[in-house]
Design an enzyme around this catalytic site. Structure first.
Site, short mmCIF file in Angstrom:
data_model
loop_
_atom_site.label_atom_id
_atom_site.label_comp_id
_atom_site.label_asym_id
_atom_site.label_seq_id
_atom_site.Cartn_x
_atom_site.Cartn_y
_atom_site.Cartn_z
N ILE B 13 0.84 -1.17 -0.03
CA ILE B 13 0.09 0.01 -0.02
C ILE B 13 0.95 1.37 0.07
CG2 ILE B 13 -0.39 0.02 2.53
CD1 ILE B 13 -3.16 0.73 -0.07
N SER B 35 11.26 0.92 7.98
CA SER B 35 10.86 -0.29 7.69
C SER B 35 11.88 -1.23 7.93
CB SER B 35 10.56 -0.35 6.22
OG SER B 35 10.44 -1.78 5.81
N ARG B 36 11.75 -2.70 8.42
CA ARG B 36 12.83 -3.32 8.90
C ARG B 36 13.63 -3.80 7.54
NH1 ARG B 36 9.84 -7.41 13.10
NH2 ARG B 36 8.03 -6.04 12.50
N LYS B 89 -6.28 2.93 7.60
CA LYS B 89 -7.43 2.18 7.98
C LYS B 89 -7.05 0.80 7.99
CE LYS B 89 -8.66 -0.17 5.26
NZ LYS B 89 -8.64 -1.34 4.27
N ASP B 167 -11.30 -5.92 6.12
CA ASP B 167 -10.24 -5.07 5.85
C ASP B 167 -10.60 -4.13 4.48
OD1 ASP B 167 -7.39 -4.13 6.08
OD2 ASP B 167 -7.38 -4.56 4.00
#
Lengths: 307, 307
Positions: B13, B35-36, B89, B167
């Site tokens: 996303i 971000s990992r 969301k 979702d």
């Protein structure tokens, strides 16, 4: 001034609790009942709420002791007719309908009381006060009872919206949200569903909290023999134990409150105050936790359960 | 003034929507990512949010595009560090944690935006305006998509708190709660759970509403071939159809809006307005409906589902 009140739903909780609480309170007069099948000797009875609302405009308060599933429709009728409304717990089968009732009561200028009877147990004020100045290290709710004893043959508790073991569990959550000095939220939950039922028979909830205490709740509806409604709290300054659903309280092993069951008497006293002040009391936090538990809970299917 | 923004979570996303929306908006500068494993060419990258917050006090806005389960902890860190926060969301994995974030943002005097990207689809204002003066007779949401296509390998959607078919379904609910001229609530729900999963793959929701319209929603994650994100509304004065998730709108068969996908561009424009005004926008009604559906829904167990 004595307030006339109508009681809707004449089931176990009405007979055990509501009727004695109303009849022993000099501020109220039980003026009518509404129930499809049951009635009370010496009290005018109706089988339809519409009928009662039409024929008894003098009755200013409607107390709803019916299951949560139909409660909204009854509450809307009473509020539209300009009556004050008292809701048994849980206040509805959905959060959105509770918010709608709250709005409606506000618009009509009447009192709405979403009751949580366990919050009126004798030890609650002392527990709340004691916790205010302490850091919690461990908080454990243990709510274990026998569904066959407390809900004999009540099929609605197993039906969608009936909440299952959350029906008693929400009492513990209503105490927790009242006595804790801060807000918490569920971060994990495990729900056990009998394979033939739509609501859980047992649940385990874990809560995130600002003290970083280990905080959880165990609800189980399969407890035979002695029944357990305890909250055990370890803090940086001693340990507190609430038992008998909040009637009793001990601190560091010493009994502080040895109460008995005055919850519904206190509840109706509070309703009287609300009506006098045209105020409402609608705190949905116990129900928010239940909905959160459903939404994020792990579901485990177990063996069938029959009454 | 150009606002520096950090994007946390560089998954599908983020790449598909957030990064183009930020980089195409002259009011924002994508100053860091967290971000990992992933990073973006030419943008400073961090593997830890704490690290970014410490080293980049000049970045005033944090946008969280990570799954809902860890979102609360990230949001708390950013809010505590006095940054404005934008939440993908659903805004969290529980309602209680969303209320907590709202309170925290208020206390810190920063902006919190619980985004619902579908509310920023092109046809929403026209749909809302058209419905205002009409009585609804039938309202049907049909949200059918292929989970394998939109969430390839994303195990978190099947884990507790991942919401499953809600979702995408919550997008439809975010449109519904935006365009309807009144509040509604779920009175019945049916949820289909694959036997190996903790969240539903399909759901049917029915809503009580003041128009007494037949109002329902069908969510299904097993739709191969053409994908459907439609809302069909019959009223006393004509019929409206929203399609492509709200990008397109027709009335009585005639096309009124032929939009395309500007949702995330509009979302970041709104975030800019909120930050300029130090305002927050946290409407939890779509999530309340989802929690209500879980709490009162009938659960049906179906065959296992694998990606």
């Amino acid at each position: 001034m004595v307030h006339k009140i109508a009681l809707v739903g004449i089931g176990k909780i009405a007979v055990d609790q509501h009727i004695p609480a109303i009849t022993n309170n000099p501020d109220f007069e039980l003026s009518a009942t509404v129930s499809r099948h049951a009635s009370i000797d010496g009290v005018e009875s109706y089988t339809s709420l519409d009928d009662m609302l039409e024929k008894r405009p003098d009755i200013g308060i409607v107390s709803l002791a019916i299951p949560p599933q139909p409660r909204f429709d009854y509450a809307v009728k009473a509020l539209r007719a300009g009556r004050h409304v008292m809701l048994e717990k849980p206040p509805g089968q959905s959060l959105a309908e509770c918010y709608a009732l709250e709005k409606m009561a506000q618009e009509k200028g009447v009192s709405l009381f979403a009751t949580w009877h366990s919050r009126f147990a004798d030890s609650i004020p002392a527990a709340k006060d004691w916790l205010k100045s302490r850091t919690i290290k461990r908080f454990r709710i243990t709510w274990k009872e026998d569904v066959r004893r407390w809900h004999p043959g009540q099929e609605w508790i197993w039906e969608p919206g009936g909440l299952g073991v959350f029906d008693p569990g929400i009492n513990a959550l209503s105490i927790m949200t009242e006595i804790l000095p801060y807000d918490v939220h569920i971060n994990a939950a495990k729900l056990e569903f009998p394979s033939n039922r739509d609501t859980p028979i047992a649940a385990h909830l874990a809560f995130t909290n600002p003290d970083n205490a280990v905080m959880d709740a165990v609800f189980d509806w399969r407890q035979e023999g002695p029944q357990t409604w305890d909250i055990d709290i370890e803090t940086d300054q001693g340990e507190m134990k609430m038992s008998s659903g909040g009637a009793k309280l001990s601190i560091d092993g010493k009994s502080i409150v040895e109460g008995s069951d005055h919850e519904y008497a206190n509840l109706y006293a509070q309703m009287h105050t609300l009506v006098q002040n045209r105020a409402s009391d609608v705190d949905l936090s116990p129900m928010i936790h239940v909905c959160d538990a459903y939404a994020l809970g792990k579901r485990i299917t177990i063996a069938e359960f029959e009454f």
